[in-house]
Write a protein that holds these residues in place. Sequence first.
Motif, PDB file in Angstrom:
ATOM      1  N   LEU A   1       0.688   5.042  -0.974  1.00  0.00           N
ATOM      2  CA  LEU A   1       1.177   3.747  -0.523  1.00  0.00           C
ATOM      3  C   LEU A   1       1.190   3.659   0.997  1.00  0.00           C
ATOM      4  N   ARG A   2       1.019   4.810   1.663  1.00  0.00           N
ATOM      5  CA  ARG A   2       0.956   4.817   3.130  1.00  0.00           C
ATOM      6  C   ARG A   2      -0.461   4.565   3.631  1.00  0.00           C
ATOM      7  N   GLN A   3      -1.400   4.357   2.714  1.00  0.00           N
ATOM      8  CA  GLN A   3      -2.761   4.002   3.114  1.00  0.00           C
ATOM      9  C   GLN A   3      -2.697   2.803   4.067  1.00  0.00           C
TER      10      GLN A   3
ATOM     11  N   ASP B   1      -4.971   0.710   5.175  1.00  0.00           N
ATOM     12  CA  ASP B   1      -5.775  -0.466   4.835  1.00  0.00           C
ATOM     13  C   ASP B   1      -5.150  -1.159   3.624  1.00  0.00           C
ATOM     14  N   PRO B   2      -4.642  -2.384   3.785  1.00  0.00           N
ATOM     15  CA  PRO B   2      -3.962  -3.052   2.668  1.00  0.00           C
ATOM     16  C   PRO B   2      -4.876  -3.329   1.478  1.00  0.00           C
ATOM     17  N   THR B   3      -6.162  -3.543   1.735  1.00  0.00           N
ATOM     18  CA  THR B   3      -7.107  -3.791   0.636  1.00  0.00           C
ATOM     19  C   THR B   3      -7.298  -2.528  -0.187  1.00  0.00           C
TER      20      THR B   3
ATOM     21  N   ARG C   1      -5.178  -0.149  -0.425  1.00  0.00           N
ATOM     22  CA  ARG C   1      -3.919   0.083  -1.127  1.00  0.00           C
ATOM     23  C   ARG C   1      -3.899  -0.677  -2.446  1.00  0.00           C
ATOM     24  N   LEU C   2      -4.301  -1.947  -2.405  1.00  0.00           N
ATOM     25  CA  LEU C   2      -4.304  -2.743  -3.625  1.00  0.00           C
ATOM     26  C   LEU C   2      -5.274  -2.186  -4.662  1.00  0.00           C
TER      27      LEU C   2
ATOM     28  N   ASP D   1       0.485  -2.546  -5.726  1.00  0.00           N
ATOM     29  CA  ASP D   1       1.692  -2.919  -4.989  1.00  0.00           C
ATOM     30  C   ASP D   1       2.847  -2.965  -5.985  1.00  0.00           C
TER      31      ASP D   1
ATOM     32  N   GLU E   1      -5.812 -11.914   0.342  1.00  0.00           N
ATOM     33  CA  GLU E   1      -6.018 -10.706  -0.451  1.00  0.00           C
ATOM     34  C   GLU E   1      -7.176 -10.881  -1.425  1.00  0.00           C
TER      35      GLU E   1
END
Length: 204
Positions: A116-118, A120-122, A124-125, A130, A193
Amino acid sequence: MVPRSRVAWTRATLEQVASGNEQKGAFIALNCGACHGEQGVSSSNLIPILAGMDAAVIYKQLDDYRSGKRLWGVMSAIATALTARESADVAVYFASLQNGLPPIAGEGFPQGGRSLRQPDPTLRLIFVGDPGRGIPPCAVCHGPDGQKVGAPALRGQHAAYIERQLASFAQGGRQNDINEQMRTIAAALTQDEMHTLAAYYGAK
Protein backbone atom coordinates in the motif's frame (compact mmCIF):
# COMPACT_ATOMS: atom_id res chain seq x y z
CA MET A 1 -27.80 -9.69 -5.49
CA VAL A 2 -29.12 -11.39 -8.61
CA PRO A 3 -26.43 -12.48 -11.11
CA ARG A 4 -26.76 -10.52 -14.32
CA SER A 5 -25.35 -13.24 -16.55
CA ARG A 6 -26.87 -16.65 -17.17
CA VAL A 7 -23.45 -18.22 -17.80
CA ALA A 8 -22.38 -20.56 -15.00
CA TRP A 9 -18.80 -21.80 -15.13
CA THR A 10 -19.57 -25.45 -14.74
CA ARG A 11 -17.32 -28.19 -16.09
CA ALA A 12 -19.84 -28.76 -18.88
CA THR A 13 -19.75 -25.10 -19.93
CA LEU A 14 -15.95 -24.96 -19.93
CA GLU A 15 -15.79 -28.19 -21.91
CA GLN A 16 -18.21 -26.78 -24.45
CA VAL A 17 -16.06 -23.68 -24.89
CA ALA A 18 -12.86 -25.72 -25.16
CA SER A 19 -14.40 -28.02 -27.77
CA GLY A 20 -15.04 -25.16 -30.20
CA ASN A 21 -13.89 -25.68 -33.77
CA GLU A 22 -11.38 -23.07 -34.98
CA GLN A 23 -12.06 -23.70 -38.66
CA LYS A 24 -15.79 -23.22 -38.26
CA GLY A 25 -15.10 -20.23 -36.05
CA ALA A 26 -12.96 -18.63 -38.75
CA PHE A 27 -15.90 -18.82 -41.16
CA ILE A 28 -18.28 -17.29 -38.61
CA ALA A 29 -15.72 -14.56 -37.87
CA LEU A 30 -16.04 -13.26 -41.44
CA ASN A 31 -19.11 -11.44 -40.10
CA CYS A 32 -17.01 -9.80 -37.38
CA GLY A 33 -14.25 -8.26 -39.50
CA ALA A 34 -16.03 -5.02 -40.37
CA CYS A 35 -15.89 -3.91 -36.74
CA HIS A 36 -13.30 -6.09 -35.00
CA GLY A 37 -10.83 -6.32 -37.90
CA GLU A 38 -10.09 -9.23 -40.21
CA GLN A 39 -7.65 -10.69 -37.70
CA GLY A 40 -9.50 -9.64 -34.58
CA VAL A 41 -7.65 -6.32 -34.10
CA SER A 42 -10.06 -3.44 -34.46
CA SER A 43 -8.96 -0.15 -35.98
CA SER A 44 -11.37 1.78 -33.74
CA ASN A 45 -10.22 2.31 -30.18
CA LEU A 46 -13.84 2.02 -29.01
CA ILE A 47 -14.19 -1.55 -30.30
CA PRO A 48 -12.33 -4.27 -28.37
CA ILE A 49 -9.47 -6.33 -29.70
CA LEU A 50 -10.56 -9.97 -29.79
CA ALA A 51 -7.38 -11.63 -31.07
CA GLY A 52 -5.74 -13.48 -28.19
CA MET A 53 -8.65 -12.93 -25.80
CA ASP A 54 -9.54 -15.92 -23.65
CA ALA A 55 -12.21 -18.03 -25.34
CA ALA A 56 -14.34 -18.22 -22.18
CA VAL A 57 -14.50 -14.42 -22.08
CA ILE A 58 -15.73 -14.17 -25.67
CA TYR A 59 -18.22 -16.99 -25.13
CA LYS A 60 -19.68 -15.28 -22.06
CA GLN A 61 -20.06 -11.92 -23.76
CA LEU A 62 -21.78 -13.48 -26.77
CA ASP A 63 -24.20 -15.29 -24.47
CA ASP A 64 -24.85 -12.08 -22.53
CA TYR A 65 -25.66 -10.26 -25.78
CA ARG A 66 -27.86 -13.15 -26.92
CA SER A 67 -29.80 -13.21 -23.64
CA GLY A 68 -30.14 -9.42 -23.40
CA LYS A 69 -27.96 -9.19 -20.30
CA ARG A 70 -25.60 -6.93 -22.25
CA LEU A 71 -27.10 -4.53 -24.77
CA TRP A 72 -25.51 -3.13 -27.91
CA GLY A 73 -27.53 -3.00 -31.12
CA VAL A 74 -25.26 -4.65 -33.67
CA MET A 75 -23.73 -7.14 -31.26
CA SER A 76 -27.11 -8.13 -29.85
CA ALA A 77 -28.36 -8.93 -33.35
CA ILE A 78 -25.25 -10.90 -34.30
CA ALA A 79 -25.16 -12.90 -31.07
CA THR A 80 -28.86 -13.73 -31.35
CA ALA A 81 -28.16 -15.36 -34.71
CA LEU A 82 -25.50 -17.66 -33.18
CA THR A 83 -26.07 -20.92 -31.37
CA ALA A 84 -24.09 -21.76 -28.23
CA ARG A 85 -21.95 -24.13 -30.34
CA GLU A 86 -21.22 -21.42 -32.91
CA SER A 87 -20.32 -19.03 -30.10
CA ALA A 88 -17.79 -21.56 -28.83
CA ASP A 89 -16.39 -21.98 -32.35
CA VAL A 90 -15.82 -18.28 -32.93
CA ALA A 91 -14.52 -17.78 -29.39
CA VAL A 92 -11.87 -20.48 -29.85
CA TYR A 93 -10.92 -19.01 -33.23
CA PHE A 94 -10.28 -15.50 -31.91
CA ALA A 95 -8.46 -16.90 -28.87
CA SER A 96 -6.07 -18.73 -31.20
CA LEU A 97 -4.91 -15.58 -33.00
CA GLN A 98 -1.47 -14.37 -31.94
CA ASN A 99 -1.43 -10.81 -33.29
CA GLY A 100 -3.58 -9.10 -30.68
CA LEU A 101 -3.62 -9.17 -26.89
CA PRO A 102 -0.35 -10.39 -25.35
CA PRO A 103 -0.40 -13.42 -23.02
CA ILE A 104 -0.60 -12.53 -19.34
CA ALA A 105 1.80 -15.22 -18.12
CA GLY A 106 5.14 -14.04 -16.79
CA GLU A 107 4.45 -10.36 -16.17
CA GLY A 108 4.10 -10.67 -12.40
CA PHE A 109 4.10 -7.78 -9.97
CA PRO A 110 6.19 -4.66 -10.61
CA GLN A 111 9.01 -3.88 -8.19
CA GLY A 112 7.43 -2.73 -4.94
CA GLY A 113 3.93 -3.22 -6.34
CA ARG A 114 2.70 -5.40 -3.50
CA SER A 115 2.52 -2.68 -0.88
CA LEU A 116 0.00 0.00 0.00
CA ARG A 117 3.08 2.23 0.22
CA GLN A 118 3.55 1.91 -3.54
CA PRO A 119 4.00 5.58 -4.60
CA ASP A 120 2.18 5.21 -7.93
CA PRO A 121 -1.58 5.36 -7.19
CA THR A 122 -2.45 3.51 -10.41
CA LEU A 123 -0.15 0.61 -9.59
CA ARG A 124 -1.59 0.56 -6.07
CA LEU A 125 -5.09 0.12 -7.47
CA ILE A 126 -3.99 -2.57 -9.91
CA PHE A 127 -1.86 -4.69 -7.62
CA VAL A 128 -3.05 -3.81 -4.10
CA GLY A 129 -6.41 -2.10 -4.45
CA ASP A 130 -7.79 0.39 -1.95
CA PRO A 131 -9.13 -1.39 1.17
CA GLY A 132 -10.43 1.88 2.57
CA ARG A 133 -12.87 2.17 -0.33
CA GLY A 134 -13.51 -1.55 -0.63
CA ILE A 135 -11.68 -1.77 -3.96
CA PRO A 136 -9.87 -5.07 -4.57
CA PRO A 137 -6.78 -5.21 -6.83
CA CYS A 138 -7.62 -5.28 -10.54
CA ALA A 139 -5.02 -8.03 -10.96
CA VAL A 140 -7.01 -10.44 -8.80
CA CYS A 141 -9.50 -10.99 -11.63
CA HIS A 142 -7.85 -9.56 -14.72
CA GLY A 143 -4.25 -10.72 -14.23
CA PRO A 144 -1.35 -10.81 -14.05
CA ASP A 145 -0.70 -13.10 -11.09
CA GLY A 146 -4.29 -14.21 -11.07
CA GLN A 147 -7.20 -14.40 -13.47
CA LYS A 148 -10.86 -15.18 -12.89
CA VAL A 149 -12.69 -17.34 -15.42
CA GLY A 150 -14.70 -15.08 -17.69
CA ALA A 151 -12.80 -11.90 -16.76
CA PRO A 152 -10.87 -10.46 -19.70
CA ALA A 153 -7.14 -9.84 -19.62
CA LEU A 154 -6.82 -6.08 -20.11
CA ARG A 155 -3.17 -5.59 -21.04
CA GLY A 156 -2.92 -4.38 -24.64
CA GLN A 157 -6.63 -3.62 -25.00
CA HIS A 158 -7.63 -0.22 -26.40
CA ALA A 159 -7.40 2.28 -23.54
CA ALA A 160 -10.43 4.25 -24.72
CA TYR A 161 -12.49 1.06 -24.77
CA ILE A 162 -11.48 0.16 -21.21
CA GLU A 163 -12.24 3.66 -19.95
CA ARG A 164 -15.63 3.65 -21.65
CA GLN A 165 -16.55 0.29 -20.12
CA LEU A 166 -15.51 1.45 -16.64
CA ALA A 167 -17.73 4.51 -17.02
CA SER A 168 -20.60 2.36 -18.28
CA PHE A 169 -20.31 0.02 -15.29
CA ALA A 170 -20.10 2.98 -12.90
CA GLN A 171 -23.23 4.59 -14.37
CA GLY A 172 -25.15 1.31 -14.51
CA GLY A 173 -25.36 1.27 -18.29
CA ARG A 174 -23.53 -2.04 -18.44
CA GLN A 175 -24.94 -4.63 -16.06
CA ASN A 176 -23.67 -8.05 -17.15
CA ASP A 177 -21.13 -8.42 -14.36
CA ILE A 178 -21.95 -11.44 -12.23
CA ASN A 179 -22.95 -10.30 -8.72
CA GLU A 180 -22.37 -6.64 -9.66
CA GLN A 181 -18.67 -6.66 -8.77
CA MET A 182 -17.60 -4.36 -11.62
CA ARG A 183 -20.42 -1.92 -11.02
CA THR A 184 -19.48 -1.71 -7.36
CA ILE A 185 -15.78 -1.20 -8.08
CA ALA A 186 -16.20 1.24 -10.97
CA ALA A 187 -18.64 3.37 -8.98
CA ALA A 188 -15.94 3.87 -6.35
CA LEU A 189 -13.38 5.11 -8.89
CA THR A 190 -12.86 8.71 -9.90
CA GLN A 191 -12.79 9.72 -13.55
CA ASP A 192 -9.05 10.33 -13.29
CA GLU A 193 -8.53 6.85 -11.88
CA MET A 194 -10.53 5.31 -14.71
CA HIS A 195 -8.39 7.20 -17.20
CA THR A 196 -5.04 6.24 -15.68
CA LEU A 197 -6.05 2.60 -15.22
CA ALA A 198 -7.14 2.41 -18.85
CA ALA A 199 -3.92 4.09 -19.99
CA TYR A 200 -1.82 1.63 -18.00
CA TYR A 201 -3.50 -1.43 -19.47
CA GLY A 202 -3.68 0.06 -22.96
CA ALA A 203 0.09 0.52 -23.12
CA LYS A 204 1.51 -2.82 -24.28
